[in-house]
Design a protein around this motif. Sequence first.
Motif, short mmCIF file in Angstrom:
data_model
loop_
_atom_site.label_atom_id
_atom_site.label_comp_id
_atom_site.label_asym_id
_atom_site.label_seq_id
_atom_site.Cartn_x
_atom_site.Cartn_y
_atom_site.Cartn_z
N THR A 116 0.85 -1.19 0.00
CA THR A 116 0.00 0.00 0.00
C THR A 116 0.88 1.24 0.00
OG1 THR A 116 -1.66 -1.16 1.33
CG2 THR A 116 -1.86 1.23 1.19
N THR A 117 0.55 2.21 -0.88
CA THR A 117 1.22 3.51 -0.86
C THR A 117 0.20 4.59 -0.53
OG1 THR A 117 0.90 3.76 -3.26
CG2 THR A 117 2.99 2.81 -2.52
N TYR A 118 0.69 5.79 -0.24
CA TYR A 118 -0.18 6.86 0.24
C TYR A 118 0.14 8.15 -0.51
CZ TYR A 118 -0.62 3.44 3.98
OH TYR A 118 -0.84 2.27 4.68
N ASP A 119 -0.92 8.96 -0.76
CA ASP A 119 -0.72 10.22 -1.48
C ASP A 119 -0.92 11.44 -0.60
OD1 ASP A 119 -3.44 10.11 -1.14
OD2 ASP A 119 -3.94 10.02 -3.28
N ASN A 120 -0.98 11.24 0.71
CA ASN A 120 -1.13 12.37 1.64
C ASN A 120 0.17 13.18 1.66
OD1 ASN A 120 -1.27 13.99 4.07
ND2 ASN A 120 -2.97 12.69 4.73
N LEU A 121 0.09 14.48 1.40
CA LEU A 121 1.28 15.33 1.30
C LEU A 121 1.67 15.98 2.62
CD1 LEU A 121 0.59 17.09 -2.13
CD2 LEU A 121 1.90 15.01 -1.67
N THR A 122 0.98 15.63 3.71
CA THR A 122 1.31 16.19 5.02
C THR A 122 2.73 15.80 5.39
OG1 THR A 122 -1.00 15.99 5.70
CG2 THR A 122 0.65 16.24 7.45
N LYS A 123 3.51 16.77 5.86
CA LYS A 123 4.90 16.52 6.20
C LYS A 123 5.09 16.06 7.64
CE LYS A 123 6.70 19.83 2.79
NZ LYS A 123 7.39 18.82 1.95
N THR A 124 4.14 16.37 8.51
CA THR A 124 4.26 15.98 9.91
C THR A 124 3.81 14.53 10.10
OG1 THR A 124 2.07 16.95 10.28
CG2 THR A 124 3.97 18.33 10.79
N PRO A 125 4.19 13.89 11.22
CA PRO A 125 3.88 12.47 11.42
C PRO A 125 2.38 12.20 11.50
CG PRO A 125 5.67 13.15 12.88
CD PRO A 125 5.11 14.40 12.27
#
Length: 232
Positions: A162-171
């Motif tokens: 599984t990969t993710y496209d969320n661009l949030t930089k924080t954990p």
Amino acid sequence: MSGAALTRSLFGLFFFGVCGAQDCPLHLTTSTVVVRYGDPVSVNCTVSEDHTGIGWEASEGSGPLTNNVQFVTWSLKHLTIWDIKPQCYVNFLKNGKHNQCEQELEVIVYKTPDSISISAVNHTGPMLEGKQYQLQCEVQNIAPVQNLTVKWYKGETLEDQTTYDNLTKTPLNVSSTLLITPTSADDGAQYSCVAELELGPEGPEPHPADTSEPLTITVHCESLMPVLTASL
């Protein structure tokens, strides 16, 4: 505004031109740096022509406009800013005109997960052959998610990822699921999930990866229903 940024802004009022990237006489040690959260970082910026001032501008680690040097260093003992965009800039004369140009450093800050675990959703105990079950992998407090791949293994065999496209930089906390339909041959099989950060050519090798404790499944054959026959 920092002192370095203010100096740069005021100085820029006297400039008549901004050179294009191909004409900019600046060179960074690297265009992209990958840093583990809390680790030190250091990048040099070198100017190849005579200049009237060179410096770094960043939310942390800015340096003053400096003359009579050919390079300046942006460095931090502990990088604790998730979204930081340092820029090296230089002021110089070209063809009798004042010019200013800059090079931006891409900084990728990463953090491995606090924990990673695997479980069967809404199920405990033995599984029945031929019935579908859902396994779930929970990854806690990892960054950046856009560089994360969660890989599913049965023993040593890669089953899915599984990969993710969320661009949030924080954990963030993320999860991944895997559907399985076990057979009797899967009795005793071990499933595990791996959280792997693929951080590009500048990132560490091998890729930072954390593995869950394995989930061992027990598979039972579904009992045959008794068939009643009437005797003559």
